[in-house]
Enzyme design. Structure first.
Site, mmCIF file in Angstrom:
data_model
loop_
_atom_site.group_PDB
_atom_site.id
_atom_site.type_symbol
_atom_site.label_atom_id
_atom_site.label_comp_id
_atom_site.label_asym_id
_atom_site.label_seq_id
_atom_site.Cartn_x
_atom_site.Cartn_y
_atom_site.Cartn_z
ATOM 1 N N TYR A 125 -52.533 -4.941 -23.812
ATOM 2 C CA TYR A 125 -53.017 -4.568 -25.141
ATOM 3 C C TYR A 125 -53.971 -3.376 -25.059
ATOM 4 C CZ TYR A 125 -51.010 -8.764 -27.230
ATOM 5 O OH TYR A 125 -50.131 -9.721 -27.679
ATOM 6 N N CYS A 182 -46.647 -14.409 -30.070
ATOM 7 C CA CYS A 182 -47.972 -14.221 -29.480
ATOM 8 C C CYS A 182 -48.097 -14.905 -28.116
ATOM 9 C CB CYS A 182 -49.025 -14.775 -30.432
ATOM 10 S SG CYS A 182 -50.692 -14.819 -29.747
ATOM 11 N N ARG A 211 -61.528 -12.219 -37.267
ATOM 12 C CA ARG A 211 -60.092 -12.038 -37.191
ATOM 13 C C ARG A 211 -59.374 -13.372 -37.395
ATOM 14 N NH1 ARG A 211 -58.694 -6.702 -37.765
ATOM 15 N NH2 ARG A 211 -60.287 -5.449 -36.732
ATOM 16 N N VAL A 212 -58.163 -13.292 -37.934
ATOM 17 C CA VAL A 212 -57.332 -14.469 -38.177
ATOM 18 C C VAL A 212 -56.241 -14.468 -37.111
ATOM 19 C CG1 VAL A 212 -55.772 -15.598 -39.802
ATOM 20 C CG2 VAL A 212 -57.871 -14.489 -40.627
ATOM 21 N N GLU A 252 -59.279 -21.045 -29.743
ATOM 22 C CA GLU A 252 -59.390 -20.421 -28.422
ATOM 23 C C GLU A 252 -58.313 -20.993 -27.509
ATOM 24 O OE1 GLU A 252 -59.467 -18.707 -25.343
ATOM 25 O OE2 GLU A 252 -61.051 -17.886 -26.658
#
EC number: 2.5.1.18
Length: 333
Positions: free
Chosen positions: A196, A64, A131-132, A149
């Site tokens: 994305y 990520c 969301r996780v 964050e």
């Protein structure tokens, strides 16, 4: 893939692009507290999170780019001995991020030995909805999430622990903050999140809009870096590291997997040399795990790659000389 929690219960649901005209819209984050030197409240959330060695733990994915920011700042600021890390498995399937350890580099949950990242979220708030995501910064003393964050986590790591470590390198210098924010704003919307928006678009119009903005910004960055060594000039800042985590993934996954294929990063001389310089920065290369990056994107996104074929390349020479030393100094000479 990429399910969500609703009142503490797991739901295996993808992003809803029908209601947005085919556009991908990123969810907001749920935990916005701050670690500060003395535990005083930060810009958001509540106080009570003082900078202490061994108290905090990062949950990340090597794949990520948002979690990668936090890993880079942990390395840059010499915090490896003070903040522990758990790394999820690169496959994100119907159960979301998992703590399986059957992939090189995946560690399992080093704090609680829980099976899923969502269990960390419900441990902090049993009724949470949302969301996780990674990164997650956990407070072992209070038993809760400080923040999920990434943009705020890197600013905590930038300064909160300076008295503890003696490392006062500042990637958020006050005189440059307004300029950094302006660049961050464009880079976030059109590059970091832009890949994305292109990759997850479900209509041609949504894709065309996203990919157009992406390459407009890459052209703008290429021109900017022809005159400046770093985005702000001679001083490297958080703006560079926020951009880097997208650039380092561009040719490996975004160019093909997300259809960002007008050009490869290696075809931009300034951006490519700049990316290599940042990769070669002390402590940064060990945070880059292409096996996790390539496997995660191609294996996890069944809607994009239904047969889950993980590609072999590209073969990138990131240790070649970058030649950036004289950029931006010619005019000043």
């Amino acid at each position: 893939m990429m399910g969500r929690l609703h009142n503490g219960e797991w739901q295996d649901v993808w992003y809803d692009t029908k209601s947005t005209g085919g556009k991908f819209e990123r969810s907001t984050t749920a935990f916005r507290n701050w670690i500060t030197p003395d535990g005083a409240p930060g810009p958001s959330g509540e106080g009570g999170f003082p900078a202490q060695s061994g108290r905090y733990h990062l949950y990340v994915s090597y794949a990520c780019p948002w979690a990668h920011r936090a890993l880079i700042f942990r390395a840059l600021k010499g915090l490896e001995a003070h903040i522990g890390v758990s790394v999820v498995h690169p496959e994100m399937l119907s159960e979301g991020w998992e703590f399986r350890a059957d992939f090189d580099g995946a560690t399992g949950d080093r704090l609680f030995d829980l099976p899923f990242l969502r269990d960390i979220y419900t441990k902090a708030d049993p009724q949470i909805s949302g969301r996780v995501t990674v990164p997650v910064l956990w407070d072992t003393e209070r038993g809760t999430i400080v923040s999920n964050e990434s943009a705020e986590i890197i600013r905590m790591l930038n300064s909160a622990f300076d008295d503890l470590t003696g490392n006062r390198d500042d990637y958020w210098p006050e005189p440059l903050r307004s300029d950094i924010e302006e660049v961050n704003e464009r880079v976030y919307h059109s590059v970091n999140n832009g890949v994305y928006k292109a990759g997850f678009a479900t209509t041609q119009d949504a894709y065309d809009e996203a990919v157009g903005e992406l390459f407009d910004s890459l052209d703008w960055l290429e021109a900017r870096l022809s005159e400046k060594r770093y985005l702000m000039g001679d001083e490297i800042t958080e703006a560079d590291w926020r951009l880097f985590t997208t650039l380092i993934r561009f040719d490996a996954v975004y160019h093909g997997h997300f259809k960002c294929n007008r050009a490869k990063l290696v075809e931009y001389p300034n951006l490519w040399n700049y990316t290599r310089e940042l990769y070669q920065w002390p402590g940064v290369a060990p945070t880059v795990h292409f096996d996790h990056i390539t496997h995660h994107y191609h294996y996890s996104h069944e809607t994009i790659n239904p047969h889950r074929i993980v590609p072999i390349g590209p073969d990138l020479d990131l240790m070649a000389p970058h030649g950036r030393e004289g950029i931006g100094q010619r005019d000043a000479a």
